[in-house]
Write an enzyme that holds these catalytic residues in place. Sequence first.
Site, PDB file in Angstrom:
ATOM      1  N   HIS A  32       8.859   8.616  -0.291  1.00  0.00           N
ATOM      2  CA  HIS A  32       8.417   7.539  -0.951  1.00  0.00           C
ATOM      3  C   HIS A  32       7.856   6.523   0.129  1.00  0.00           C
ATOM      4  O   HIS A  32       6.822   5.988  -0.288  1.00  0.00           O
ATOM      5  CB  HIS A  32       9.783   6.762  -1.615  1.00  0.00           C
ATOM      6  CG  HIS A  32       9.360   5.587  -2.184  1.00  0.00           C
ATOM      7  ND1 HIS A  32       9.503   4.523  -1.690  1.00  0.00           N
ATOM      8  CD2 HIS A  32       9.282   5.244  -3.569  1.00  0.00           C
ATOM      9  CE1 HIS A  32       9.154   3.437  -2.294  1.00  0.00           C
ATOM     10  NE2 HIS A  32       9.032   3.882  -3.360  1.00  0.00           N
ATOM     11  N   ALA A 145      18.797 -11.775  11.373  1.00  0.00           N
ATOM     12  CA  ALA A 145      18.921 -13.088  11.351  1.00  0.00           C
ATOM     13  C   ALA A 145      17.674 -13.953  12.069  1.00  0.00           C
ATOM     14  O   ALA A 145      17.229 -14.850  11.694  1.00  0.00           O
ATOM     15  CB  ALA A 145      20.346 -13.426  11.608  1.00  0.00           C
ATOM     16  N   ARG A 147      14.927 -12.994  12.844  1.00  0.00           N
ATOM     17  CA  ARG A 147      13.524 -12.631  12.271  1.00  0.00           C
ATOM     18  C   ARG A 147      13.202 -13.835  11.345  1.00  0.00           C
ATOM     19  O   ARG A 147      12.126 -14.355  10.992  1.00  0.00           O
ATOM     20  CB  ARG A 147      13.310 -11.313  11.620  1.00  0.00           C
ATOM     21  CG  ARG A 147      11.880 -11.286  10.749  1.00  0.00           C
ATOM     22  CD  ARG A 147      11.885  -9.705  10.419  1.00  0.00           C
ATOM     23  NE  ARG A 147      12.197  -8.541  11.454  1.00  0.00           N
ATOM     24  CZ  ARG A 147      13.135  -7.640  11.415  1.00  0.00           C
ATOM     25  NH1 ARG A 147      13.936  -7.582  10.259  1.00  0.00           N
ATOM     26  NH2 ARG A 147      13.219  -6.647  12.287  1.00  0.00           N
ATOM     27  N   TYR A 148      14.180 -14.089  10.644  1.00  0.00           N
ATOM     28  CA  TYR A 148      14.134 -15.220   9.550  1.00  0.00           C
ATOM     29  C   TYR A 148      14.491 -16.550   9.897  1.00  0.00           C
ATOM     30  O   TYR A 148      14.629 -17.353   8.979  1.00  0.00           O
ATOM     31  CB  TYR A 148      14.435 -14.750   8.249  1.00  0.00           C
ATOM     32  CG  TYR A 148      13.973 -13.241   7.817  1.00  0.00           C
ATOM     33  CD1 TYR A 148      12.656 -13.357   7.710  1.00  0.00           C
ATOM     34  CD2 TYR A 148      14.790 -12.216   7.648  1.00  0.00           C
ATOM     35  CE1 TYR A 148      11.958 -12.294   7.249  1.00  0.00           C
ATOM     36  CE2 TYR A 148      14.006 -10.789   7.274  1.00  0.00           C
ATOM     37  CZ  TYR A 148      12.661 -11.023   7.107  1.00  0.00           C
ATOM     38  OH  TYR A 148      12.014  -9.832   6.882  1.00  0.00           O
ATOM     39  N   LEU A 207      19.581  -3.482   7.334  1.00  0.00           N
ATOM     40  CA  LEU A 207      20.934  -3.861   6.651  1.00  0.00           C
ATOM     41  C   LEU A 207      21.505  -2.677   6.108  1.00  0.00           C
ATOM     42  O   LEU A 207      22.849  -2.575   6.008  1.00  0.00           O
ATOM     43  CB  LEU A 207      20.973  -4.859   5.525  1.00  0.00           C
ATOM     44  CG  LEU A 207      20.344  -6.351   6.271  1.00  0.00           C
ATOM     45  CD1 LEU A 207      20.375  -7.508   5.123  1.00  0.00           C
ATOM     46  CD2 LEU A 207      21.393  -6.570   7.363  1.00  0.00           C
TER      47      LEU A 207
END
Length: 243
Positions: A32, A145, A147-148, A207
């Site tokens: 995929h 955490a 990263r954002y 995650l």
Amino acid sequence: EIGELARAFDQMAQRTETLLTAERRLLQDISHELRSPLARLSFGVELARTAEDREAAVARIRKEVDRLTNLVGGLLQVTRAEGDPDQRNLEDVDLRDLLTQLTDDCSIEAEKRMCEVLLEAPKPVILRGDRELLRRAIENVLRNAIRYAPEGTAIEVKLQPNPDAASISIRDYGSGVPDDLLTDIFKPFFRVGQARDTASGGVGLGLAIAQRAVALHQGKMQARNVEPGLLVSVELPLNSAAA
């Protein structure tokens, strides 16, 4: 003797089922997720043959190769996290020491985003488990955490010892996640924002890897919005069945 034989057969069947399920999921995930980067890589190769700016075309190819490398590495982590339990390396792990090392390692990445990582761990907490799996689980949450996290904010990491379990929480002060997607973020390849994760190089595995590694230690991982930001909590039983 017949009862012991039956139990041994059940354990063997369960172990075989676990391995086959992990293999099928890996093949499905690969088929995929590899389509898009392979298509872009093929386009980049064709562009390198015809474009006047060869350096730009080669840089594009190199970028796609890096993405494929990260993707395959993440898939291997997922497979190991849910693979053969007998292959785990069990030892006594000091969670405070592990968190200290991880926060030190991730501080450089946080500083590049003008952020800081704050650790609150009052005392050592010893857990019987696979140190490498636990390290990868917590590192994936922490890097997610970072990263954002908005510039100029802190990422708070806390270790709280309880009588029967150790509680680890990692909080950022970002925009959080829509409430109806809080459970979906632990699914493989799920992305809250497709464009945002693509720009950051994320493939939606961090995650998922973390949750599966925690589950192998009979623990739980949850996420909730704390306004502002997202808080991911990990509960690890100290008398885990992993021991």
